[in-house]
Design a protein around this motif. Sequence first.
Motif, PDB file in Angstrom:
ATOM      1  N   PHE A  95     -90.173 105.216  95.855  1.00 25.61           N
ATOM      2  CA  PHE A  95     -89.753 106.533  96.334  1.00 25.61           C
ATOM      3  C   PHE A  95     -89.828 106.566  97.852  1.00 25.61           C
ATOM      4  N   VAL A  96     -88.815 107.148  98.488  1.00 21.96           N
ATOM      5  CA  VAL A  96     -88.872 107.470  99.914  1.00 21.96           C
ATOM      6  C   VAL A  96     -88.275 108.861 100.119  1.00 21.96           C
ATOM      7  N   THR A  97     -88.700 109.521 101.191  1.00 21.38           N
ATOM      8  CA  THR A  97     -88.158 110.832 101.545  1.00 21.38           C
ATOM      9  C   THR A  97     -86.956 110.646 102.457  1.00 21.38           C
ATOM     10  N   ILE A  98     -85.837 111.216 102.091  1.00 18.56           N
ATOM     11  CA  ILE A  98     -84.617 111.111 102.893  1.00 18.56           C
ATOM     12  C   ILE A  98     -84.830 111.780 104.253  1.00 18.56           C
ATOM     13  N   GLY A  99     -84.506 111.048 105.311  1.00 22.15           N
ATOM     14  CA  GLY A  99     -84.591 111.619 106.650  1.00 22.15           C
ATOM     15  C   GLY A  99     -85.940 111.484 107.318  1.00 22.15           C
ATOM     16  N   ASP A 100     -86.875 110.786 106.680  1.00 21.72           N
ATOM     17  CA  ASP A 100     -88.204 110.576 107.265  1.00 21.72           C
ATOM     18  C   ASP A 100     -88.296 109.172 107.848  1.00 21.72           C
ATOM     19  N   PRO A 101     -88.395 109.027 109.156  1.00 24.15           N
ATOM     20  CA  PRO A 101     -88.268 110.059 110.186  1.00 24.15           C
ATOM     21  C   PRO A 101     -86.823 110.307 110.602  1.00 24.15           C
ATOM     22  N   GLU A 134     -96.691 105.692 109.159  1.00 24.32           N
ATOM     23  CA  GLU A 134     -97.457 104.897 110.128  1.00 24.32           C
ATOM     24  C   GLU A 134     -96.562 104.101 111.071  1.00 24.32           C
ATOM     25  N   HIS A 135     -95.477 103.527 110.532  1.00 23.53           N
ATOM     26  CA  HIS A 135     -94.663 102.589 111.310  1.00 23.53           C
ATOM     27  C   HIS A 135     -93.326 103.158 111.764  1.00 23.53           C
ATOM     28  N   GLY A 136     -92.944 104.325 111.243  1.00 21.16           N
ATOM     29  CA  GLY A 136     -91.723 104.985 111.694  1.00 21.16           C
ATOM     30  C   GLY A 136     -90.493 104.103 111.589  1.00 21.16           C
ATOM     31  N   GLU A 137     -89.716 104.068 112.649  1.00 19.43           N
ATOM     32  CA  GLU A 137     -88.457 103.328 112.650  1.00 19.43           C
ATOM     33  C   GLU A 137     -88.652 101.821 112.496  1.00 19.43           C
ATOM     34  N   ASP A 138     -89.878 101.349 112.672  1.00 21.98           N
ATOM     35  CA  ASP A 138     -90.171  99.911 112.526  1.00 21.98           C
ATOM     36  C   ASP A 138     -90.739  99.563 111.149  1.00 21.98           C
ATOM     37  N   SER A 139     -90.626 100.485 110.187  1.00 23.30           N
ATOM     38  CA  SER A 139     -91.330 100.309 108.917  1.00 23.30           C
ATOM     39  C   SER A 139     -90.635  99.409 107.901  1.00 23.30           C
TER      40      SER A 139
END
Length: 279
Positions: A35-41, A255-260
Motif C-alpha cells: 500500500f502507498v498513499t497517492i501524492g505522498d509526497p 522518512e526518505h521522501g523523493e529518494d525512497s
Amino acid sequence: MTETTQTRQAGVRRSRIAQAFTAADGCRRKAFIPFVTIGDPSIALTEKLVPAMVEAGADLIELGVPFSDPTAEGPVIQEASNRALAAGTTTDDAFALVARLRREHGINTPMVFMTYANVLYSYGLERFAHRAAEVGLDGVILPDVPHEEKPEFDEPLAAEGIDLVSLIAPTSHERIHSIASDAKGFIYCVSSLGVTGVRKEITSDVKGMVREVRSVTDVPVAIGFGISTPEQAVQMAADSGGAIVGSAIVRMVGEHGEDSVPYVCEYVRSLAEAVHGLN
C-alpha cells in the motif's frame, strides 16, 4: 457503453484481481499486496513507486486516495494523507495516475483504491464508478462503509465492473458469513483491532476468521493491518491467500521522501519473496 462491452470489461477487471492469487498452472498462489498513499509526497514519486513495486514482486497494488479524516488509519498513514493533501492531490489526480500507469508504464497488475465514503459522495457515485472503469481501476476498499450499507456503493461500481472489496474484522463474528457470501475480487481480513499501524505481534484468531470465510466462498482472502516483517507476512499468508503491508512502507516514504524508491523496492522485494516462498 453497450451491455456486451460492459460485461467484457468487467470480466477483464475480475480476471486481473484473480490473477494476483492464481499461479501459471491455474492453482491458487499466495499474493503480496503493498500500500502507498497517492501524492505522498508527490504524484511523481507515486508514479515511480508503483512500477518499482511491481518489478520487486507486488501482485496487487493498493493505492490510498488521500482524505482529510481517514478514520481507519493510524498516525503514519494519516500523516501521509495530510502530506498528499498539502501537495494538492485530488481524486482526479488519483484517477489520472492510474490511467498513466496503465497506458504509459504498461502496468497490468491489478490496482485498487483504499478511500472513504465521503470521497465517493463528493465526486458523485456514478461519476466515480465510471471514471474508475475508464482508467482501468480494478476495485475499491471503503473501510468506513458497514456491510449493511454496501449496496449503495456496490451497485454503481458493479455496473462498471469495479469490485467493492469487503472487509472482515476480529469483531465481525456472526456477520462473517453474510459479509463473505457476496464478496467480490478478494476479501480484506483485518488482523488486529484498532487502526492501521505496525505491530510487534498479531494475536487475533486469523485462522478462525479465514476458516469461516472459506466455509462460505472461495473468493481469495488477504490479511492486512500490522504486518511489517517477512516473518509476519509469511505467518499471515500461510493462513490465507496473501499479505497486505501499508504502514511500514508509508513510514519509509515519509522518512526518505523523493529518494525512497530504492528503500521501498528492497523492502517490498524481501516481503514478496517471503510470501511467494509459500507457493
